[in-house]
Scaffold this motif. Structure first.
Motif, mmCIF file in Angstrom:
data_model
loop_
_atom_site.group_PDB
_atom_site.id
_atom_site.type_symbol
_atom_site.label_atom_id
_atom_site.label_comp_id
_atom_site.label_asym_id
_atom_site.label_seq_id
_atom_site.Cartn_x
_atom_site.Cartn_y
_atom_site.Cartn_z
ATOM 1 N N THR A 92 -10.469 6.171 -2.965
ATOM 2 C CA THR A 92 -9.679 6.538 -4.364
ATOM 3 C C THR A 92 -8.827 7.588 -3.923
ATOM 4 O O THR A 92 -7.727 8.120 -4.758
ATOM 5 C CB THR A 92 -10.634 7.171 -5.249
ATOM 6 O OG1 THR A 92 -11.282 8.490 -4.944
ATOM 7 C CG2 THR A 92 -11.809 6.252 -5.825
ATOM 8 N N LYS A 93 -8.462 7.951 -2.657
ATOM 9 C CA LYS A 93 -7.254 8.779 -2.158
ATOM 10 C C LYS A 93 -5.933 8.050 -2.198
ATOM 11 O O LYS A 93 -4.980 8.332 -1.981
ATOM 12 C CB LYS A 93 -7.479 9.450 -0.788
ATOM 13 C CG LYS A 93 -8.783 10.299 -0.771
ATOM 14 C CD LYS A 93 -9.092 11.037 0.358
ATOM 15 C CE LYS A 93 -10.188 11.731 0.296
ATOM 16 N NZ LYS A 93 -10.549 12.963 -0.178
ATOM 17 N N GLN A 94 -6.202 6.542 -2.332
ATOM 18 C CA GLN A 94 -4.926 5.721 -2.466
ATOM 19 C C GLN A 94 -5.186 4.589 -3.615
ATOM 20 O O GLN A 94 -6.182 4.659 -4.290
ATOM 21 C CB GLN A 94 -4.738 5.044 -1.101
ATOM 22 C CG GLN A 94 -5.888 4.041 -0.640
ATOM 23 C CD GLN A 94 -5.570 3.695 0.875
ATOM 24 O OE1 GLN A 94 -4.517 3.548 1.057
ATOM 25 N NE2 GLN A 94 -6.617 3.586 1.550
ATOM 26 N N SER A 95 -4.180 4.053 -3.851
ATOM 27 C CA SER A 95 -4.005 3.046 -5.041
ATOM 28 C C SER A 95 -5.207 1.824 -4.510
ATOM 29 O O SER A 95 -5.385 1.684 -3.228
ATOM 30 C CB SER A 95 -2.634 2.529 -5.244
ATOM 31 O OG SER A 95 -2.373 1.336 -4.288
ATOM 32 N N GLY A 96 -5.816 1.209 -5.352
ATOM 33 C CA GLY A 96 -6.733 0.214 -5.054
ATOM 34 C C GLY A 96 -6.038 -1.129 -4.488
ATOM 35 O O GLY A 96 -6.431 -1.490 -3.690
ATOM 36 N N LYS A 100 -7.080 -2.290 -0.648
ATOM 37 C CA LYS A 100 -7.471 -3.518 -0.455
ATOM 38 C C LYS A 100 -6.537 -4.142 0.692
ATOM 39 O O LYS A 100 -6.857 -4.791 1.428
ATOM 40 C CB LYS A 100 -7.165 -4.556 -1.708
ATOM 41 C CG LYS A 100 -8.417 -4.269 -2.422
ATOM 42 C CD LYS A 100 -8.260 -5.422 -3.708
ATOM 43 C CE LYS A 100 -9.488 -5.387 -4.606
ATOM 44 N NZ LYS A 100 -9.651 -6.385 -5.391
ATOM 45 N N ALA A 101 -5.283 -4.014 0.643
ATOM 46 C CA ALA A 101 -4.411 -4.266 1.831
ATOM 47 C C ALA A 101 -4.906 -3.784 3.197
ATOM 48 O O ALA A 101 -4.837 -4.449 4.304
ATOM 49 C CB ALA A 101 -3.073 -3.927 1.297
ATOM 50 N N ALA A 102 -5.274 -2.453 3.092
ATOM 51 C CA ALA A 102 -5.695 -1.820 4.427
ATOM 52 C C ALA A 102 -6.966 -2.448 4.782
ATOM 53 O O ALA A 102 -7.033 -2.478 5.982
ATOM 54 C CB ALA A 102 -6.077 -0.274 4.088
ATOM 55 N N ARG A 103 -7.683 -2.941 3.915
ATOM 56 C CA ARG A 103 -8.935 -3.845 4.392
ATOM 57 C C ARG A 103 -8.804 -5.230 4.632
ATOM 58 O O ARG A 103 -9.526 -5.929 5.438
ATOM 59 C CB ARG A 103 -9.990 -3.788 3.272
ATOM 60 C CG ARG A 103 -10.703 -2.327 3.247
ATOM 61 C CD ARG A 103 -11.761 -2.315 2.551
ATOM 62 N NE ARG A 103 -11.760 -2.707 1.015
ATOM 63 C CZ ARG A 103 -11.927 -3.486 -0.017
ATOM 64 N NH1 ARG A 103 -13.181 -4.027 0.391
ATOM 65 N NH2 ARG A 103 -11.642 -3.715 -1.093
#
Length: 107
Positions: A92-96, A100-103
């Motif tokens: 939650t320290k970044q937008s959802g 998701k993009a990071a994963r």
């Protein structure tokens, strides 16, 4: 309301030491991960059905069953509720969408 998921997780952990003849939780833990995962999956599907059907009471009941069986599954793998909450906090320290993009998630 004073009952929390922490309370439920602690109760499930305590039931590890109960007799299977008196504790449904203990019977699940003794049965092992295949049984626990199957029960969690069944409850998750029933929760989805209740949500789609718009039956508020059924959704509340099935959500409770899903939370319970998820916590049993986590206990069986020695994963604490805090472990999961820490992961949610990290996410939650970044937008959802960024998370998701990071994963590399596709949806």
């Amino acid at each position: 309301m004073s009952f929390t998921l922490d309370d439920l997780a602690a109760l499930i952990k305590a039931r590890r030491n109960d007799s299977a003849s008196t504790s449904y939780t203990k019977t699940l833990l003794d049965a092992g991960m295949p049984r626990i995962a199957k029960k969690f999956g069944e409850e998750a599907v029933e929760t989805v059905i209740a949500a789609i059907e718009g039956d508020r009471s059924a959704l509340v009941n099935e959500a409770a069953d899903t939370f319970y069986h998820l916590l049993v599954m986590l206990e069986a793998r020695d994963i604490s509720l805090d472990d999961v909450l820490h992961e949610l906090e990290r996410r939650t320290k970044q937008s959802g969408l960024a998370e998701k993009a990071a994963r590399g998630a596709k949806e």
